[in-house]
Write an enzyme that holds these catalytic residues in place. Sequence first.
Site, PDB file in Angstrom:
ATOM      1  N   HIS A 284       0.869  -1.187   0.000  1.00 26.34           N
ATOM      2  CA  HIS A 284       0.000   0.000   0.000  1.00 26.34           C
ATOM      3  C   HIS A 284       0.899   1.228   0.000  1.00 26.34           C
ATOM      4  O   HIS A 284       1.591   1.485  -0.979  1.00 26.34           O
ATOM      5  CB  HIS A 284      -0.928  -0.103   1.218  1.00 26.34           C
ATOM      6  CG  HIS A 284      -2.079   0.857   1.256  1.00 26.34           C
ATOM      7  ND1 HIS A 284      -2.406   1.701   0.224  1.00 26.34           N
ATOM      8  CD2 HIS A 284      -3.010   1.112   2.225  1.00 26.34           C
ATOM      9  CE1 HIS A 284      -3.462   2.414   0.539  1.00 26.34           C
ATOM     10  NE2 HIS A 284      -3.847   2.087   1.762  1.00 26.34           N
ATOM     11  N   HIS A 323      -2.673  -2.419 -10.047  1.00 25.02           N
ATOM     12  CA  HIS A 323      -3.608  -1.788  -9.113  1.00 25.02           C
ATOM     13  C   HIS A 323      -4.876  -2.616  -9.065  1.00 25.02           C
ATOM     14  O   HIS A 323      -5.309  -3.142 -10.083  1.00 25.02           O
ATOM     15  CB  HIS A 323      -3.930  -0.355  -9.558  1.00 25.02           C
ATOM     16  CG  HIS A 323      -4.481   0.474  -8.458  1.00 25.02           C
ATOM     17  ND1 HIS A 323      -5.810   0.445  -8.116  1.00 25.02           N
ATOM     18  CD2 HIS A 323      -3.878   1.325  -7.589  1.00 25.02           C
ATOM     19  CE1 HIS A 323      -6.000   1.258  -7.104  1.00 25.02           C
ATOM     20  NE2 HIS A 323      -4.852   1.802  -6.750  1.00 25.02           N
ATOM     21  N   ASP A 379       2.522   5.247  -7.249  1.00 23.18           N
ATOM     22  CA  ASP A 379       3.790   5.156  -6.524  1.00 23.18           C
ATOM     23  C   ASP A 379       5.005   4.950  -7.418  1.00 23.18           C
ATOM     24  O   ASP A 379       6.131   5.002  -6.943  1.00 23.18           O
ATOM     25  CB  ASP A 379       3.725   4.016  -5.500  1.00 23.18           C
ATOM     26  CG  ASP A 379       2.898   4.414  -4.306  1.00 23.18           C
ATOM     27  OD1 ASP A 379       2.937   5.601  -3.957  1.00 23.18           O
ATOM     28  OD2 ASP A 379       2.205   3.555  -3.739  1.00 23.18           O
TER      29      ASP A 379
HETATM   30  N1  ACO Z   1       4.425  -7.261 -10.696  1.00 23.07           N
HETATM   31  C1  ACO Z   1       4.290  -8.465 -11.299  1.00 23.07           C
HETATM   32  N2  ACO Z   1       3.130  -9.138 -11.384  1.00 23.07           N
HETATM   33  C2  ACO Z   1       2.055  -8.553 -10.819  1.00 23.07           C
HETATM   34  C3  ACO Z   1       2.113  -7.298 -10.206  1.00 23.07           C
HETATM   35  C4  ACO Z   1       3.355  -6.632 -10.142  1.00 23.07           C
HETATM   36  N3  ACO Z   1       3.482  -5.448  -9.568  1.00 23.07           N
HETATM   37  N4  ACO Z   1       0.895  -6.974  -9.744  1.00 23.07           N
HETATM   38  C5  ACO Z   1       0.096  -7.985 -10.066  1.00 23.07           C
HETATM   39  N5  ACO Z   1       0.794  -8.944 -10.736  1.00 23.07           N
HETATM   40  C6  ACO Z   1       0.275 -10.178 -11.304  1.00 23.07           C
HETATM   41  C7  ACO Z   1      -0.073 -11.180 -10.225  1.00 23.07           C
HETATM   42  O1  ACO Z   1       1.019 -12.012  -9.916  1.00 23.07           O
HETATM   43  C8  ACO Z   1      -1.205 -11.928 -10.884  1.00 23.07           C
HETATM   44  O2  ACO Z   1      -0.657 -12.812 -11.824  1.00 23.07           O
HETATM   45  P1  ACO Z   1      -1.308 -14.273 -12.060  1.00 23.07           P
HETATM   46  O3  ACO Z   1      -2.681 -13.988 -12.602  1.00 23.07           O
HETATM   47  O4  ACO Z   1      -0.396 -14.959 -12.991  1.00 23.07           O
HETATM   48  O5  ACO Z   1      -1.367 -14.910 -10.691  1.00 23.07           O
HETATM   49  C9  ACO Z   1      -1.940 -10.854 -11.673  1.00 23.07           C
HETATM   50  O6  ACO Z   1      -0.939  -9.856 -11.967  1.00 23.07           O
HETATM   51  C10 ACO Z   1      -3.101 -10.226 -10.935  1.00 23.07           C
HETATM   52  O7  ACO Z   1      -2.591  -9.666  -9.724  1.00 23.07           O
HETATM   53  P2  ACO Z   1      -3.361  -9.641  -8.360  1.00 23.07           P
HETATM   54  O8  ACO Z   1      -2.392  -9.947  -7.268  1.00 23.07           O
HETATM   55  O9  ACO Z   1      -4.613 -10.466  -8.451  1.00 23.07           O
HETATM   56  O10 ACO Z   1      -3.797  -8.138  -8.302  1.00 23.07           O
HETATM   57  P3  ACO Z   1      -4.367  -7.429  -7.027  1.00 23.07           P
HETATM   58  O11 ACO Z   1      -5.448  -6.554  -7.505  1.00 23.07           O
HETATM   59  O12 ACO Z   1      -4.703  -8.407  -5.962  1.00 23.07           O
HETATM   60  O13 ACO Z   1      -3.119  -6.603  -6.478  1.00 23.07           O
HETATM   61  C11 ACO Z   1      -1.574  -4.859  -6.115  1.00 23.07           C
HETATM   62  C12 ACO Z   1      -2.956  -5.237  -6.664  1.00 23.07           C
HETATM   63  C13 ACO Z   1      -1.456  -5.290  -4.641  1.00 23.07           C
HETATM   64  C14 ACO Z   1      -1.426  -3.342  -6.177  1.00 23.07           C
HETATM   65  C15 ACO Z   1      -0.504  -5.573  -6.962  1.00 23.07           C
HETATM   66  O14 ACO Z   1      -0.608  -5.190  -8.308  1.00 23.07           O
HETATM   67  C16 ACO Z   1       0.902  -5.327  -6.424  1.00 23.07           C
HETATM   68  O15 ACO Z   1       1.339  -6.023  -5.524  1.00 23.07           O
HETATM   69  N6  ACO Z   1       1.621  -4.306  -6.995  1.00 23.07           N
HETATM   70  C17 ACO Z   1       2.944  -3.980  -6.508  1.00 23.07           C
HETATM   71  C18 ACO Z   1       2.842  -3.171  -5.233  1.00 23.07           C
HETATM   72  C19 ACO Z   1       2.382  -1.756  -5.485  1.00 23.07           C
HETATM   73  O16 ACO Z   1       2.838  -1.070  -6.387  1.00 23.07           O
HETATM   74  N7  ACO Z   1       1.457  -1.288  -4.618  1.00 23.07           N
HETATM   75  C20 ACO Z   1       0.934   0.087  -4.675  1.00 23.07           C
HETATM   76  C21 ACO Z   1      -0.511   0.057  -5.046  1.00 23.07           C
HETATM   77  S1  ACO Z   1      -1.106   1.690  -5.280  1.00 23.07           S
HETATM   78  C22 ACO Z   1      -1.368   2.283  -3.718  1.00 23.07           C
HETATM   79  O17 ACO Z   1      -1.495   1.609  -2.748  1.00 23.07           O
HETATM   80  C23 ACO Z   1      -1.405   3.710  -3.596  1.00 23.07           C
END
Ligand code: ACO
Length: 446
Positions: A284, A323, A379
């Site tokens: 987050h 996201h 971010d």
């Molecule tokens: N890098 C690589 N792969 C990713 C990423 C990433 N940053 N984000 C999602 N994926 C992949 C997942 O592994 C998943 O792959 P799969 O279908 O093969 O299993 C797919 O994309 C879907 O991802 P989810 O985890 O289901 O997406 P979710 O909506 O649950 O997560 C989140 C969103 C937590 C923001 C995620 O994208 C992440 O961890 N990003 C990196 C951390 C980040 O930048 N957080 C800031 C968010 S913005 C904020 O809080 C202001």
Amino acid sequence: MAPAGRAVRGTTTDRTRRSSLATRDNRTGREYEFPIEDGAVRALDLRQIKTNETDFGLLSYDPAFQNTAACRSAITFIDGDAGILRYRGYPIEELAERKTYLEVAYLLIYGRLPGKAELAEWLHNVTYHTMVHENVKKFMDGFHHDAHPMGMVVSTLAALSTFYPEAKEIRNEEFRQRQIHRLVGKMPTIAAFAYRHSVGMAYIYPDNDLSYTANFLAMMYRPSWTARYSPDPTLAKALDTLFVLHADHEQNCSTSTMRMVGSSLADPYVSSAAAAAALYGPLHGGANEQVVRMLQEIGSKDKVPALIRQVKSGKRKLMGFGHRVYKNFDPRAQIIKQIAESVFAVTGRNRLIDVALALEKAALSDDYFIKRRLYPNVDFYSGIIYQAMGFPMDIFPVLFAIPRMSGWLAHWQEMLTDPEQKIARPRQVYIGRGERHVPTKSTETE
Ligand code: ACO
């Protein structure tokens, strides 16, 4: 469950039928019809679906609340597919360009942009409360020299509850407004004190003649031997715009925490401490710190392909990408990219921006990211800007928490005044053992 289209199939023109969900429970053969309001069915309606009179009724199972609306809210609108973000109906792009953070905070909390007199009163109230009690300073002094600033902010917010016992009277409108003024006013002071403590420098008291962000920059960077300090106006403006972009984002993890804790009628200090704790996590508000660490580790553009390979093989995540809501682009990320250039014109170019741009280009043309609809989020670029402005990495989540306070308070107040809300208490699907018994002496085998 019957096919989802059943309720709308056929030739019926009946309005009620069209805004309802008809479903059949194949366990019993019974059919049900539930109203659909604003695109949602009431989860409690599902409880009517029972196999027999003693059955508890059907639950909806939704780990991580991916498809559950926990409230009706008039604060922030997001269309993740179209990349739209609006506060109280105003597009984020217009607010970022034309309004200050404190005007936007007022908008979020009170639902309208302030008129001249309202703005003057709001600025007075917030500014009046920028000071902290001397014992808050002593409290912060007690932290170890290398305490993380976010840990200090979380704890100090909770500690404020002990300084203002009246805050418990959350139904008292006058008291509630006073705590809102205090929390918005004191956030920059607590944040700057946390930073000064972590680098062993004397605390700098607020300068109420400066703007909200200029005052914050002064409390961060003013040498203690000088009486006044005027931060660069371009940097103060850039920070103010970043604060606008971070002020609210509807039911995110920290805001939901604020609502959840606040629903037990806890005071806003402990509730916002809990929200700040949720923001601290690397998924987050901690993500921008992780982005800069990742970019530093990559070091140069030629190392980008290796990082992409690691991400695709599932060894790590590309921080600052993806996201839960935005699946095409994050409108905040686009505005931030423009702010970066104005900041670099003052501070000099942060070389990490070139690595970030190369990384973004490589990811956006790669099937792995395209298929999963992963784009830079707010971010991805904010950390690079903060770093260029001289902020150390561990203060990044604190820079997110300062403006998010107004969003938390807006939601907290909306929750408290919503007659439908009560203490938040999710259900569970129990998957543990059935009843069993503690062995008595005679049945014990060992
Ligand atoms: N890098 C690589 N792969 C990713 C990423 C990433 N940053 N984000 C999602 N994926 C992949 C997942 O592994 C998943 O792959 P799969 O279908 O093969 O299993 C797919 O994309 C879907 O991802 P989810 O985890 O289901 O997406 P979710 O909506 O649950 O997560 C989140 C969103 C937590 C923001 C995620 O994208 C992440 O961890 N990003 C990196 C951390 C980040 O930048 N957080 C800031 C968010 S913005 C904020 O809080 C202001």
